[in-house]
Design a protein around this motif. Structure first.
Motif, PDB file in Angstrom:
ATOM      1  N   ASP A   4       7.756   8.960  -9.229  1.00  9.36           N
ATOM      2  CA  ASP A   4       8.327  10.099  -8.532  1.00  9.36           C
ATOM      3  C   ASP A   4       9.282  10.846  -9.446  1.00  9.36           C
ATOM      4  OD1 ASP A   4      10.540  11.308  -6.591  1.00  9.36           O
ATOM      5  OD2 ASP A   4       8.687  11.064  -5.468  1.00  9.36           O
ATOM      6  N   LEU A  36      -0.345  -3.520  -3.199  1.00 11.14           N
ATOM      7  CA  LEU A  36       0.550  -2.394  -2.950  1.00 11.14           C
ATOM      8  C   LEU A  36       1.599  -2.372  -4.047  1.00 11.14           C
ATOM      9  CD1 LEU A  36       1.207  -2.986   0.857  1.00 11.14           C
ATOM     10  CD2 LEU A  36      -0.437  -1.412  -0.155  1.00 11.14           C
ATOM     11  N   GLN A  37       2.033  -1.184  -4.433  1.00 11.18           N
ATOM     12  CA  GLN A  37       3.102  -1.074  -5.410  1.00 11.18           C
ATOM     13  C   GLN A  37       4.262  -0.292  -4.812  1.00 11.18           C
ATOM     14  OE1 GLN A  37       1.264   0.481  -9.029  1.00 11.18           O
ATOM     15  NE2 GLN A  37       1.342  -1.589  -9.855  1.00 11.18           N
ATOM     16  N   ILE A  38       5.434  -0.907  -4.858  1.00 12.20           N
ATOM     17  CA  ILE A  38       6.677  -0.269  -4.420  1.00 12.20           C
ATOM     18  C   ILE A  38       7.413   0.130  -5.691  1.00 12.20           C
ATOM     19  CG2 ILE A  38       8.849  -0.634  -3.175  1.00 12.20           C
ATOM     20  CD1 ILE A  38       7.321  -2.725  -1.490  1.00 12.20           C
ATOM     21  N   ASP A  39       8.098   1.266  -5.678  1.00 16.79           N
ATOM     22  CA  ASP A  39       8.675   1.813  -6.898  1.00 16.79           C
ATOM     23  C   ASP A  39       9.620   0.858  -7.623  1.00 16.79           C
ATOM     24  OD1 ASP A  39       7.330   4.264  -6.803  1.00 16.79           O
ATOM     25  OD2 ASP A  39       8.773   5.063  -5.383  1.00 16.79           O
ATOM     26  N   GLU A  58      11.260   2.481  -2.178  1.00 11.99           N
ATOM     27  CA  GLU A  58      10.169   3.446  -2.378  1.00 11.99           C
ATOM     28  C   GLU A  58      10.812   4.822  -2.459  1.00 11.99           C
ATOM     29  OE1 GLU A  58       6.434   4.895  -3.053  1.00 11.99           O
ATOM     30  OE2 GLU A  58       7.035   2.805  -2.991  1.00 11.99           O
ATOM     31  N   LYS A  60      10.718   8.934  -2.661  1.00 10.37           N
ATOM     32  CA  LYS A  60       9.945  10.119  -2.278  1.00 10.37           C
ATOM     33  C   LYS A  60      10.793  11.360  -2.514  1.00 10.37           C
ATOM     34  CE  LYS A  60       6.355   8.039  -1.060  1.00 10.37           C
ATOM     35  NZ  LYS A  60       5.625   7.800  -2.275  1.00 10.37           N
ATOM     36  N   THR A  73       2.306  11.385   4.334  1.00  7.85           N
ATOM     37  CA  THR A  73       1.958  10.463   3.260  1.00  7.85           C
ATOM     38  C   THR A  73       3.012   9.360   3.137  1.00  7.85           C
ATOM     39  OG1 THR A  73       0.780  12.186   2.051  1.00  7.85           O
ATOM     40  CG2 THR A  73       1.495  10.262   0.773  1.00  7.85           C
ATOM     41  N   ALA A  74       4.278   9.748   3.143  1.00 10.14           N
ATOM     42  CA  ALA A  74       5.363   8.757   3.039  1.00 10.14           C
ATOM     43  C   ALA A  74       5.362   7.809   4.242  1.00 10.14           C
ATOM     44  CB  ALA A  74       6.712   9.473   2.928  1.00 10.14           C
ATOM     45  N   GLN A  77       2.560   5.301   3.919  1.00  8.27           N
ATOM     46  CA  GLN A  77       2.901   4.257   2.946  1.00  8.27           C
ATOM     47  C   GLN A  77       3.906   3.272   3.537  1.00  8.27           C
ATOM     48  OE1 GLN A  77       4.166   6.556  -0.429  1.00  8.27           O
ATOM     49  NE2 GLN A  77       2.107   6.586  -1.301  1.00  8.27           N
ATOM     50  N   TYR A  78       4.883   3.773   4.271  1.00  9.55           N
ATOM     51  CA  TYR A  78       5.875   2.901   4.894  1.00  9.55           C
ATOM     52  C   TYR A  78       5.220   1.972   5.920  1.00  9.55           C
ATOM     53  CZ  TYR A  78       9.616   1.384   7.970  1.00  9.55           C
ATOM     54  OH  TYR A  78      10.458   0.619   8.741  1.00  9.55           O
ATOM     55  N   ASN A  80       2.208   0.904   5.985  1.00  9.63           N
ATOM     56  CA  ASN A  80       1.434  -0.128   5.278  1.00  9.63           C
ATOM     57  C   ASN A  80       2.341  -1.251   4.860  1.00  9.63           C
ATOM     58  OD1 ASN A  80      -1.151   0.850   5.433  1.00  9.63           O
ATOM     59  ND2 ASN A  80      -1.003   2.008   3.543  1.00  9.63           N
TER      60      ASN A  80
END
Length: 80
Positions: A4, A36-39, A58, A60, A73-74, A77-78, A80
Motif C-alpha cells: 500500500d 492470506l497475506q496481512i501487511d 492491514e 488501506k 474490497t477492504a 479482505q477483513y 476473510n
C-alpha cells in the motif's frame, strides 16, 4: 504482493511506538492451495508482565477513483 502507498509510514509509526515488526508481510496458510497475506505483524513487550502483545495490521489507503469500491474490497479482505 504490492504494498500500500502508506505501508512504510505505518511501519515507521509502529516502530516509533515501540512495536517490533516480526513479519512483513505476515502469511496465514489456510490450506496447501490457500494462503492470506496481512501487511504487517508486530509484537510489543508489556512492561509489567512477561507476555507480549501481538497485532496484525492491514493497511488501506482508499486512493482509487471509487471510495465505495475500495471500501468493499477492504471489507471483503477483513471478513476473510
Amino acid at each position: 504482493m504490492a504494498k500500500d502507498v502508506f505501508h512504510q509510514q505505518v511501519k515507521k509509526a509502529l516502530i516509533k511506538d515501540g512495536w517490533i515488526i516480526t513479519h512483513d508481510p505476515f502469511t496465514i496458510r489456510i490450506s496447501e492451495a490457500i494462503k492470506l497475506q496481512i501487511d504487517l505483524a508486530a509484537e510489543n513487550a508489556i512492561a509489567a508482565e512477561r507476555n507480549t502483545e501481538k497485532i496484525a495490521v492491514e493497511i488501506k489507503s482508499f486512493i482509487a477513483d471509487s471510495d465505495i469500491s475500495e471500501f468493499h474490497t477492504a471489507l471483503g479482505q477483513y471478513l476473510n
